[in-house]
Motif scaffolding. Structure first.
Motif, mmCIF file in Angstrom:
data_model
loop_
_atom_site.group_PDB
_atom_site.id
_atom_site.type_symbol
_atom_site.label_atom_id
_atom_site.label_comp_id
_atom_site.label_asym_id
_atom_site.label_seq_id
_atom_site.Cartn_x
_atom_site.Cartn_y
_atom_site.Cartn_z
ATOM 1 N N SER A 1 -8.723 -8.466 5.150
ATOM 2 C CA SER A 1 -8.301 -9.504 4.660
ATOM 3 C C SER A 1 -9.059 -10.314 3.739
ATOM 4 C CB SER A 1 -9.223 -10.605 6.235
ATOM 5 O OG SER A 1 -8.301 -10.255 7.255
ATOM 6 N N GLN B 1 -7.732 -12.613 8.626
ATOM 7 C CA GLN B 1 -5.881 -13.293 8.534
ATOM 8 C C GLN B 1 -6.140 -13.471 10.194
ATOM 9 O OE1 GLN B 1 -4.946 -8.786 8.816
ATOM 10 N NE2 GLN B 1 -2.720 -9.409 9.432
ATOM 11 N N SER C 1 -0.830 -10.426 12.067
ATOM 12 C CA SER C 1 -0.700 -8.611 11.314
ATOM 13 C C SER C 1 0.788 -8.420 10.848
ATOM 14 C CB SER C 1 -1.045 -7.593 12.441
ATOM 15 O OG SER C 1 -0.642 -7.974 13.756
ATOM 16 N N LYS C 2 1.830 -9.872 11.531
ATOM 17 C CA LYS C 2 2.464 -9.461 10.784
ATOM 18 C C LYS C 2 3.724 -11.129 11.252
ATOM 19 C CE LYS C 2 4.236 -5.159 13.783
ATOM 20 N NZ LYS C 2 4.423 -4.175 12.399
ATOM 21 N N ARG D 1 1.165 -4.397 2.606
ATOM 22 C CA ARG D 1 2.070 -4.485 3.521
ATOM 23 C C ARG D 1 3.431 -3.781 2.779
ATOM 24 N NH1 ARG D 1 -0.921 -8.744 5.408
ATOM 25 N NH2 ARG D 1 -3.741 -7.447 4.386
ATOM 26 N N ASP E 1 5.839 -5.436 8.342
ATOM 27 C CA ASP E 1 4.262 -5.992 8.687
ATOM 28 C C ASP E 1 5.526 -7.397 8.041
ATOM 29 O OD1 ASP E 1 2.380 -4.670 8.894
ATOM 30 O OD2 ASP E 1 2.856 -3.733 6.769
ATOM 31 N N ASP F 1 1.458 -10.728 17.793
ATOM 32 C CA ASP F 1 0.167 -11.117 16.565
ATOM 33 C C ASP F 1 1.699 -11.236 15.809
ATOM 34 O OD1 ASP F 1 1.322 -8.248 16.838
ATOM 35 O OD2 ASP F 1 0.080 -7.128 15.440
ATOM 36 N N LEU G 1 -1.388 -14.363 6.135
ATOM 37 C CA LEU G 1 -1.352 -12.500 6.840
ATOM 38 C C LEU G 1 -3.057 -12.177 5.963
ATOM 39 C CD1 LEU G 1 2.505 -12.387 5.822
ATOM 40 C CD2 LEU G 1 0.986 -12.765 8.301
#
Length: 1094
Positions: free
Chosen positions: A67, A72, A75-76, A174, A227, A271, A333
């Motif tokens: 992060s 964060q 994650s996606k 990412r 991601d 997530d 993110l």
């Protein structure tokens, strides 16, 4: 000196002089644009995880691995962009019993928001103008405001260099996967882990992009090898452009999007954050690009399987600017906010599952980070640019410093548990409000001050354009009196310009500075203008001595001088009024009605002036004392009928109008929509037959005119093409209209055939028109010479043998024509069958070439417009024909031969502007007919040049036709001599033969005085450029003076851009039209020489 003073047709000097004047105007336009339409300065800096922008160090220790700046939360993320997703498309109203085709189709958004209020929410997503797709992508990824000039690169996307969300994602490891609109490929080259690009420019294609995305979307989501996934659907936007929002096809596309979203939600993990956004809205006609409420009002839907919001949704969806998405997604993110972002974080997405105080502390933390990032950007930007007001920057700095200081104190008190919850909540709410105020005021300051002008360049551009207008006027007067005009007014100024450019280039070499080609060309243009005025002033005494042989305004008595000045004041007054109206946004908005009014007023004033001058009455003599109607010339009734026809054409042309959003009560003409949009088969067939009949009628009228003047008698390739190629072109256009209007109704294999035919028939028209223009260029002669050789008489009587000089040869040419006329007359009078030479079409050879060229161009331009706009093009040709016939008798009453009066040039240009609006255009970007880029093309273009040419030809169709046809203003009075001579019956038999020969020479009279012919063409071109330049100068001055006006980017800047492009197109086409006349003259000379050698 001998060559310049000899009586020959000056071809190249005329074209070169006009081209030089055009380049002077182009230099002024470019210089002004470089000062008026500047892009904002883009900072090269970028954010990183190591930037000291986070709150006190003790909070940073709680950041999880991976992060930056803030914890964060996801994650996606999946970003679904549905192009042109208007808010009304996303809103669902269960109370509506019979919704419109675009309403209540995205039911999945309503179901998620009502069943899971803490997981999903719908927002009004307000776009910043301009609402073109590329600018919106820039705003959605950089968090900044694209400037007005970026509209010009909407279809030539340049890679984004400044810090942006995708760059931060890639920089922090990412994996970004993209699928959809290939505009992203040009903006973010080599930024994607995996990509599936599909051609985006063909607005008639509703399914290629969407079907391609759906083919890869679900497998990619299930694979987990990503991601951030971005999918940009285009079907809704293209459906709006093709059919409009209120069409069954729109219901189908929105239903397809609804099913896509319903399936996608089932594939998402806990997530993953889902964002469904529209980049802009659309108008009632399906267009976008401006700043109307319908265009900027898009939709944003946020969803996650985990709770996002601490409370339920408000009764009315909240409105958030699009730039707010960038800092929000970045912090969710766990990546840094892009350096140049000015958006405000959507703090409610950071509430979490804790109590009110902890939620407020988390929101305050992200606000603090956001405010520090914006403050850093403003400080950096103010160091390299001075367009942000210093006092406002100081005010913003004070707001930021006080908020940060209070935040630090509050965190210290919270850490020491010195505050009770009620007091803490109150102070947290107040502090959040202060951060919000700072961020919103900072954004407002940037929005108001973003246009960074360059005053010196703007003034320089205005001066160049103004001096070019003055040069046109002076040169048009000087060309008729100077015997060494081209040497002193073209050669010397060009040398001055070259010397000026060379000196400036050397100065750059010695100072080792970068060479700005625009500045060099501007200085060269200014130097060449200075050279012209210097030599003009040096010849001032000569002009004074030559004035005795000219009919200037100063000659004659007071009454004659007054009449002469009024003759110039009437048309110039109309032009001055039109130019003055450019400074009023109301007049610019209503210009579609103002221009036809000015044209009709000019013609009516002209007729009134002729009556006042007594030119419409027969001079009273001993035998002419009758009063009343008998005292008027017979031509007056013909002239009044022509004026009535003109007023009818002007009135009918108003039915083909496009609307601006500034006039809410306006409804666009039904004739603008293609036949495919009609639901009634009977109406579609009826309009189709009428359109084809109009095309056939145009071909019949052109062929009848050419046949009347004898230009269809030969068997040359061009004549054969006019006979048989024109009907074939009409057949191909009719077939294309037939398949295009029924393309959506065909099924199966028939659909494949239709798709092929939609490409083949336009290409057949392109090919046939190209062949016709090539034949016209190679051999523009439409003359048939019949030589029986039964007469012993020589064709040329004054000379024996081969001419000894060029002067003798030029004297021979009109004698040949006169001899041919005498031979024909003797055959008719004596009944003799032994005619020596019979020539058909020679008296209209110049006009015939222009008429053929205009007809071919008309076919091409009608192909690029919707079918029913062929009615407007028919009115265009009729009005031009009427204007020419009004000009013919009036010119005979007012002006000597070889001269085109100012009123004719101004009325011709007013008609061009009138039909710009009457072919469904407006000087605004949403009104551009992008469909024209794909007439004859199914897939995307490999380059941007061809679509730019097609769209430009569609937009400036009237400018093209009237500019190419401008030489007809000079030629038409000579063509009409035959019909006028038939009406005259001279009383003296001794003069009958001379008058018959003189009048029947028609356009060959132009060849009796080649120097006067070339000078007349030059003066006509200069007058045309002067009027165009005056209109352009008014737009330039209005844009410069009113650059801080509320409506500058909505009214004055678009008007300036369209006027500039129209000037460029008109000037180039004017050169082509005059060059065609020169080519015909060269062919006539060759024809005469070959005839004599036989």
């Amino acid at each position: 000196e001998l060559l310049l003073s000899s009586p020959q047709m000056q071809r190249w000097p005329v074209v070169l002089f006009l081209a030089w004047v055009c380049l002077l105007f182009f230099a002024g336009i470019g210089l002004f644009m470089s000062g008026f339409l500047l892009t904002r300065i883009e900072l090269a800096s970028s954010s990183s995880c190591s930037d000291p922008l986070v709150p006190p160090p003790w909070e940073r220790q709680s950041l999880p691995p991976g992060s930056c700046w803030a914890p964060q939360r996801f994650s996606k993320a999946v970003l679904i962009i549905i192009d042109a997703l208007h808010f009304e498309f996303a809103r669902f109203d269960p109370a509506k019993v019979s919704p419109l085709p675009y309403e209540n189709k995205l039911g999945v958004l309503y179901q998620l928001a009502t069943s899971q209020p803490r997981h999903a929410r719908l927002y009004r997503f307000r776009a910043d103008p301009p609402t073109a797709t590329m600018q919106r992508i820039k705003g959605l990824t950089t968090g900044s405001l694209p400037t007005f000039i970026d509209v010009g690169s909407n279809f030539a996307s340049y890679a984004i260099q400044e810090d942006n969300l995708l760059a931060q994602l890639v920089q922090n490891g990412r994996r970004v996967v993209f699928m959809g609109d290939d505009t992203w490929e040009g903006l973010f080259p080599k930024k994607f882990f995996r990509s599936y690009f599909f051609p985006s420019f063909n607005v008639k294609d509703l399914h290629t992009v969407d079907d391609g995305i759906l083919q890869h979307l679900y497998p990619t989501v299930d694979s987990g090898e990503w991601d951030v996934l971005i999918a940009h659907f285009l079907g809704v936007d293209h459906c709006g452009h093709k059919h409009g929002p209120d069409h069954p096809e729109m219901a189908k596309k929105l239903t397809q999007m609804n099913e896509m979203l319903r399936s996608l939600v089932d594939h998402l993990g806990n997530d993953t954050l889902l964002l469904v956004a529209g980049d802009h809205g659309m108008t009632e006609t399906g267009d976008h690009g401006g700043d109307s409420e319908k265009e900027v009002n898009a939709a944003l839907f946020v969803y996650s399987r985990t709770p996002l919001f601490g409370s339920g949704p408000p009764e009315e969806p909240e409105t958030i600017p699009q730039v707010n998405l960038v800092p929000t997604v970045a912090l969710l993110l766990g990546v840094p906010i892009p350096y140049s972002n000015i958006g405000e974080v959507m703090a409610e997405l950071f509430s979490g599952d804790g109590d009110t105080v902890s939620a407020a502390l988390q929101q305050l933390s992200v606000y603090h980070i956001n405010a520090k990032q914006v403050d850093r950007f403003l400080q950096s930007y103010s160091l390299v640019a001075q367009d942000l007001p210093a006092e406002q920057l100081q005010h913003l700095q004070e707001l930021f410093s006080s908020a940060v200081e209070e935040h630090t104190q509050l965190l210290a008190q919270v850490q020491g548990t010195m505050l009770v919850p009620p007091e803490l909540e109150s102070r947290l709410g107040g502090l959040i409000g202060r951060f919000q105020r700072y961020l919103r005021e900072a954004r407002a300051v940037c929005t108001q001050s973003w246009a960074r002008f360059h005053p010196l360049r703007m003034v320089g551009g205005c001066i160049l354009i103004a001096s070019s207008c003055l040069l046109c006027y002076m040169a048009s007067e000087l060309a008729a009196s100077s015997h060494s005009f081209y040497r002193s007014c073209l050669l010397y100024p060009l040398l001055w310009g070259l010397v000026g450019a060379a000196l400036l280039g050397l100065a750059h070499v010695f100072t080792q500075e970068g060479l700005d080609l625009l500045l060099v060309s501007s200085w060269a243009a200014a130097a060449s203008q200075l050279g012209f005025f210097w030599h003009w002033w040096g010849q001032h005494p000569k002009r004074t001595r030559l004035a005795g042989s000219q009919p200037p305004l100063a000659s004659g008595g007071p009454r004659q001088r007054l009449r002469a000045w009024l003759g110039l004041a009437f048309p110039m007054g109309i032009l001055f009024f039109r130019c003055g109206a450019m400074f009023s946004d109301s007049f610019v908005v209503a210009e579609a009605r103002v221009t036809p009014f000015l044209l009709a007023s000019l013609v009516m004033l002209l007729v009134g002036k002729l009556h006042w001058d007594g030119r419409l009455t027969v001079p009273e003599g001993p035998k002419q004392q009758l009063l009343g109607f008998s005292s008027y010339r017979r031509e007056i009734w013909y002239l009044l009928c022509l004026v009535a026809m003109l007023l009818v054409c002007v009135r009918l042309s108003s039915f083909f109008h496009q609307c601006r959003e500034e006039i809410p009560q306006c409804r666009p003409s039904v004739f603008l929509s293609p036949l495919a949009s009609l639901r009634s088969t009977r109406a579609k067939n009826l309009f189709y037959l009428l359109c084809v009949a109009l095309l056939a009628g145009l071909v019949y009228a052109v062929q009848s005119w050419l046949r009347h003047y004898g230009n269809l008698n030969s068997s040359d390739p061009l004549v054969l093409f006019v006979r048989w190629g024109f009907p074939l072109v009409v057949l191909c256009i009719a077939c294309y209209w037939a398949v295009a209007s029924s393309a959506d109704d065909s099924l199966g294999k028939l659909q494949e055939l239709v798709q092929v035919a939609v490409i083949v028939f336009p290409w057949a028209v392109y090919g046939l028109a190209s062949v016709g223009l090539l034949l016209l260029l190679c051999n523009p002669m439409t003359v048939f010479a019949k030589d029986t050789r039964e007469s012993a008489g020589s064709i040329v009587t004054p000379y024996l043998g081969v001419p000894s000089s060029e002067v003798d040869f030029l004297h021979v040419i009109p004698q040949i024509y006169k001899r041919m006329q005498e031979s024909q007359k003797n055959r008719l009078e004596r009944g003799s069958c032994r005619a020596t030479v019979a020539a058909y079409g020679l008296g209209s050879v110049y006009s015939a070439a222009l008429v053929i060229a205009l007809t071919l161009l008309g076919f091409l331009l009608m192909l690029l417009h919707s079918e029913r706009l062929s009615f407007a093009f028919l009115l265009l040709f009729m009005e031009a024909f009427v204007l020419l016939h009004i000009h013919t008798p009036v010119a005979g009453l007012l002006m000597p031969p070889f001269s085109v009066p100012w009123y004719a040039v101004i009325s011709w240009i007013l008609a061009a502007s009138q039909f710009f609006y009457s072919t469904g255009h407006q000087p605004i970007f949403p009104a551009i007919h992008w469909n024209a880029a794909f007439v004859g093309f199914h897939l995307d273009h490999s380059t941007n040049f061809l679509p730019a040419v097609l769209v430009g030809a569609n937009t400036f169709a009237s400018h093209i036709l009237f500019a190419v046809g401008c030489p007809l203003l000079l030629l038409w009075p000579f063509v009409c001599e035959m019909s006028s001579s038939q009406k005259k019956k001279p009383k003296k038999e001794s003069r009958e033969e001379l008058q018959e020969v003189e009048e029947h020479m028609m356009e060959m009279r132009l060849r009796e005085s080649p120097e006067k012919f070339s000078t007349a063409l030059l003066r006509l071109g200069l007058k045309y450029l002067f009027v165009l330049g005056a209109q352009l100068l008014a737009c330039v001055c209005a844009a410069m003076i009113l650059r801080r006006h509320l409506m500058v980017w909505k009214v004055f800047a678009p008007k300036f851009l369209f006027e500039s492009l129209g000037f460029v197109v008109s000037s180039i086409c004017l050169l082509l039209g005059i060059s065609l006349v020169m080519r015909v003259d060269c062919a006539v000379s060759t024809w005469f020489s070959q005839l004599r050698l036989r």
